[in-house]
Each structure stands twice: as structure tokens, then as C-alpha cells.
Design a protein around this motif. Structure first.
Motif, PDB file in Angstrom:
ATOM      1  N   GLN A  30       0.834  -1.084  -0.004  1.00 50.07           N
ATOM      2  CA  GLN A  30      -0.016  -0.058   0.116  1.00 50.07           C
ATOM      3  C   GLN A  30       0.922   1.443  -0.096  1.00 50.07           C
ATOM      4  O   GLN A  30       0.674   2.560  -0.541  1.00 50.07           O
ATOM      5  N   SER A  31       1.974   1.201   0.636  1.00 49.90           N
ATOM      6  CA  SER A  31       2.948   2.267   0.846  1.00 49.90           C
ATOM      7  C   SER A  31       3.217   2.757  -0.584  1.00 49.90           C
ATOM      8  O   SER A  31       3.451   3.872  -0.918  1.00 49.90           O
ATOM      9  N   TYR A  32       3.503   1.801  -1.618  1.00 48.12           N
ATOM     10  CA  TYR A  32       4.004   2.177  -2.948  1.00 48.12           C
ATOM     11  C   TYR A  32       2.763   2.334  -3.771  1.00 48.12           C
ATOM     12  O   TYR A  32       2.669   3.136  -4.662  1.00 48.12           O
ATOM     13  N   MET A  33       1.731   1.579  -3.679  1.00 49.46           N
ATOM     14  CA  MET A  33       0.606   1.688  -4.694  1.00 49.46           C
ATOM     15  C   MET A  33      -0.218   3.304  -4.318  1.00 49.46           C
ATOM     16  O   MET A  33      -0.368   3.819  -5.200  1.00 49.46           O
ATOM     17  N   SER A  34      -0.241   3.582  -3.106  1.00 46.20           N
ATOM     18  CA  SER A  34      -0.890   4.809  -2.939  1.00 46.20           C
ATOM     19  C   SER A  34      -0.091   6.002  -3.496  1.00 46.20           C
ATOM     20  O   SER A  34      -0.674   7.116  -3.676  1.00 46.20           O
ATOM     21  N   LYS A  35       1.185   5.745  -3.844  1.00 48.66           N
ATOM     22  CA  LYS A  35       1.864   6.909  -4.631  1.00 48.66           C
ATOM     23  C   LYS A  35       1.953   6.674  -6.216  1.00 48.66           C
ATOM     24  O   LYS A  35       2.698   7.182  -6.714  1.00 48.66           O
ATOM     25  N   GLY A  36       1.418   5.665  -6.744  1.00 52.64           N
ATOM     26  CA  GLY A  36       1.590   5.367  -7.927  1.00 52.64           C
ATOM     27  C   GLY A  36       2.878   4.515  -8.222  1.00 52.64           C
ATOM     28  O   GLY A  36       3.380   4.745  -9.531  1.00 52.64           O
ATOM     29  N   GLN A  37       3.495   4.134  -7.322  1.00 51.13           N
ATOM     30  CA  GLN A  37       4.904   3.493  -7.619  1.00 51.13           C
ATOM     31  C   GLN A  37       4.584   2.175  -7.859  1.00 51.13           C
ATOM     32  O   GLN A  37       3.884   1.360  -7.097  1.00 51.13           O
ATOM     33  N   TYR A  38       5.805   1.274  -8.135  1.00 56.26           N
ATOM     34  CA  TYR A  38       5.521  -0.067  -8.265  1.00 56.26           C
ATOM     35  C   TYR A  38       5.970  -0.537  -7.053  1.00 56.26           C
ATOM     36  O   TYR A  38       7.164   0.091  -6.407  1.00 56.26           O
ATOM     37  N   VAL A  39       5.415  -1.773  -6.491  1.00 55.95           N
ATOM     38  CA  VAL A  39       5.901  -2.608  -5.504  1.00 55.95           C
ATOM     39  C   VAL A  39       7.413  -3.203  -5.884  1.00 55.95           C
ATOM     40  O   VAL A  39       7.586  -3.531  -7.025  1.00 55.95           O
ATOM     41  N   ALA A 108     -12.342   6.098 -11.256  1.00 55.32           N
ATOM     42  CA  ALA A 108     -12.233   6.696  -9.649  1.00 55.32           C
ATOM     43  C   ALA A 108     -13.520   6.911  -9.322  1.00 55.32           C
ATOM     44  O   ALA A 108     -13.695   6.574  -7.901  1.00 55.32           O
ATOM     45  N   GLN A 109     -14.565   7.362 -10.051  1.00 55.38           N
ATOM     46  CA  GLN A 109     -15.748   7.941  -9.752  1.00 55.38           C
ATOM     47  C   GLN A 109     -16.714   6.636  -9.589  1.00 55.38           C
ATOM     48  O   GLN A 109     -17.373   6.518  -8.207  1.00 55.38           O
ATOM     49  N   VAL A 110     -16.286   5.611 -10.110  1.00 58.77           N
ATOM     50  CA  VAL A 110     -17.453   4.480 -10.196  1.00 58.77           C
ATOM     51  C   VAL A 110     -17.139   3.486  -8.888  1.00 58.77           C
ATOM     52  O   VAL A 110     -17.514   3.122  -8.324  1.00 58.77           O
ATOM     53  N   ASP A 115      -5.944   4.591  -5.743  1.00 64.06           N
ATOM     54  CA  ASP A 115      -4.830   4.928  -6.592  1.00 64.06           C
ATOM     55  C   ASP A 115      -5.392   5.647  -8.051  1.00 64.06           C
ATOM     56  O   ASP A 115      -4.437   5.794  -9.013  1.00 64.06           O
ATOM     57  N   ASP A 116      -6.888   5.798  -7.983  1.00 64.10           N
ATOM     58  CA  ASP A 116      -7.116   6.294  -9.328  1.00 64.10           C
ATOM     59  C   ASP A 116      -7.413   8.195  -9.205  1.00 64.10           C
ATOM     60  O   ASP A 116      -8.141   8.516  -9.847  1.00 64.10           O
ATOM     61  N   VAL A 120      -2.075  10.522  -8.678  1.00 64.43           N
ATOM     62  CA  VAL A 120      -1.381   9.096  -8.789  1.00 64.43           C
ATOM     63  C   VAL A 120      -1.779   8.533 -10.216  1.00 64.43           C
ATOM     64  O   VAL A 120      -0.860   7.826 -10.716  1.00 64.43           O
ATOM     65  N   ILE A 121      -2.899   8.752 -10.897  1.00 61.08           N
ATOM     66  CA  ILE A 121      -2.913   8.346 -12.392  1.00 61.08           C
ATOM     67  C   ILE A 121      -1.732   8.818 -13.213  1.00 61.08           C
ATOM     68  O   ILE A 121      -0.980   7.959 -13.782  1.00 61.08           O
ATOM     69  N   GLY A 122      -1.535  10.159 -13.181  1.00 61.85           N
ATOM     70  CA  GLY A 122      -0.252  10.754 -13.799  1.00 61.85           C
ATOM     71  C   GLY A 122       1.032   9.918 -13.672  1.00 61.85           C
ATOM     72  O   GLY A 122       1.771   9.713 -14.571  1.00 61.85           O
ATOM     73  N   LYS A 123       1.262   9.764 -12.235  1.00 62.72           N
ATOM     74  CA  LYS A 123       2.590   9.023 -11.857  1.00 62.72           C
ATOM     75  C   LYS A 123       2.435   7.625 -12.338  1.00 62.72           C
ATOM     76  O   LYS A 123       3.487   7.096 -12.832  1.00 62.72           O
ATOM     77  N   ARG A 124       1.481   6.946 -12.548  1.00 62.90           N
ATOM     78  CA  ARG A 124       1.413   5.635 -12.680  1.00 62.90           C
ATOM     79  C   ARG A 124       1.700   5.484 -14.212  1.00 62.90           C
ATOM     80  O   ARG A 124       2.355   4.419 -14.833  1.00 62.90           O
TER      81      ARG A 124
END
Ligand code: AMP
Length: 171
Positions: A30-39, A108-110, A115-116, A120-124
Motif C-alpha cells: 500500500q505504501s507504494y501503490m498509494s503513490k503510484g509507484q511499483y512495489v 475513480a468515480q465508479v 490510486d485512481d 496518482v494516475i499521472g504518476k502511474r
């Protein structure tokens, strides 16, 4: 490659299951996913290794969202070899960046995936370009790659995927 009777192995889903269960792996992921980074690769590959051990070697597997780095791809080759398996092919869905942005924003809305968010999307998408784009070339060299247009309706894309999965690889 044949999609029938296959088991889906999605690393994103496995991480999300760990997060829901509150495991140490979930907390780390989660610490990576929440920032849009790879685990990290080692963590991801260890999780895939454990999951692979639960799937009979005669059952086909569709990996989803894995491998995402060249290091993961190389380690996957070793894992498959250990289990007497072979990679039947690699499917890449081509979708323009603007459309991905629009789709993820809508998801993200649905679904409310944390992480949407726009940031975070831009980072991903940036991380994808840097770390996953080279994986495409890696498999292209091996003659395993198939590109599929990922635009249109879900039904159209699903049909293309199934058709692509059924053509034998001649690489
Ligand atoms: P996904 O559900 O495939 O979009 O993955 C959601 C998030 O989980 C990604 O943005 C990464 O943080 C993490 N993740 C999923 N699969 C991998 C992977 N193969 N390698 C590293 N991180 C991953």
C-alpha cells in the motif's frame, strides 16, 4: 496460448487482497501503490512464486499486470522453468494516454480505487513509460509479443483478446 479454463493471476488484485486482510505484505504494498509507484520486484516476484505454487502445472495462467519490469520478466522466466511451464505469448493492449486518463478518472468515480486520483494516475502512467515500456521490447525480441488495439467497447476488446490468445506463437 488458449484462454479457455485459464486462471487469472493479477498482481494488483493479489496486493489489494493483502491490503484488505491487513497483512504485512499488504501494508508494504500500500505504501507504494498509494503513490503510484511499483512495489519492489523482489516482493512482487515472491508473491507470484507463492501463488504459482498453488496452481497445478497443467492449468493455464493468464498473468495480468505482471511482469511490469524487465527484472520481473527475467525472474518469471526462471519461475516458469522451475515448474516446467512455458510462456505462450504476451498480449499488449495499446490505448492512447488521453483515453487512459479519461478511463481511470471515470473508474475513480465508479469504483473509488484510492490510486485512481488524478495525481496518482499521472504518476502511474509515467512509471509505466519508464519501467514497463522496455518489457514490450524484451518480449518483442523473443517473438512472443502481440499488440492489440485497446480502444472501442469492452466487448470489442474482449473479442480481440480472445482471438489473439488463440493464435499459436511462431517465434
Ligand atoms: P493494477 O491493479 O495492475 O493497476 O496495479 C495497481 C498497483 O499495484 C500498481 O500501480 C502498483 O503499485 C502495484 N502493482 C501491481 N502489479 C505490480 C507489479 N507487477 N509490479 C510492481 N507493482 C505492481
Amino acid at each position: 496460448m488458449d484462454a479457455r479454463g485459464a486462471v487469472q493471476l493479477s498482481t494488483g488484485d493479489l496486493f489489494r487482497a493483502h491490503i484488505v486482510q491487513g497483512t504485512d505484505l499488504g501494508k508494504l504494498a500500500q505504501s507504494y501503490m498509494s503513490k503510484g509507484q511499483y512495489v519492489p520486484d523482489e516482493v512482487t516476484v515472491n508473491m507470484v512464486r507463492a501463488r504459482l505454487g498453488e496452481i497445478p502445472t497443467t492449468t493455464r495462467i493468464i498473468f495480468d499486470g505482471f511482469p511490469r519490469t524487465v527484472a520481473q520478466a527475467e525472474q518469471l522466466a526462471g519461475l516458469l522453468k522451475e515448474r516446467g511451464r512455458r510462456l505462450g505469448g504476451v498480449l499488449v493492449l495499446d490505448v492512447p494516454r488521453e483515453e487512459l486518463l479519461a478511463r481511470l478518472t471515470k473508474r475513480a468515480q465508479v469504483e473509488g480505487r484510492p490510486d485512481d486520483t488524478p495525481e496518482v494516475i499521472g504518476k502511474r502512467l509515467d512509471v509505466y513509460e519508464q519501467q514497463t515500456r522496455p518489457v514490450i521490447e524484451h518480449y518483442e525480441k523473443q517473438g512472443l509479443l502481440r499488440r492489440i488495439s485497446g480502444t472501442g467497447t469492452i466487448e470489442d476488446i474482449a473479442k480481440r483478446l480472445v482471438a489473439a490468445a488463440e493464435v499459436p506463437v511462431t517465434g
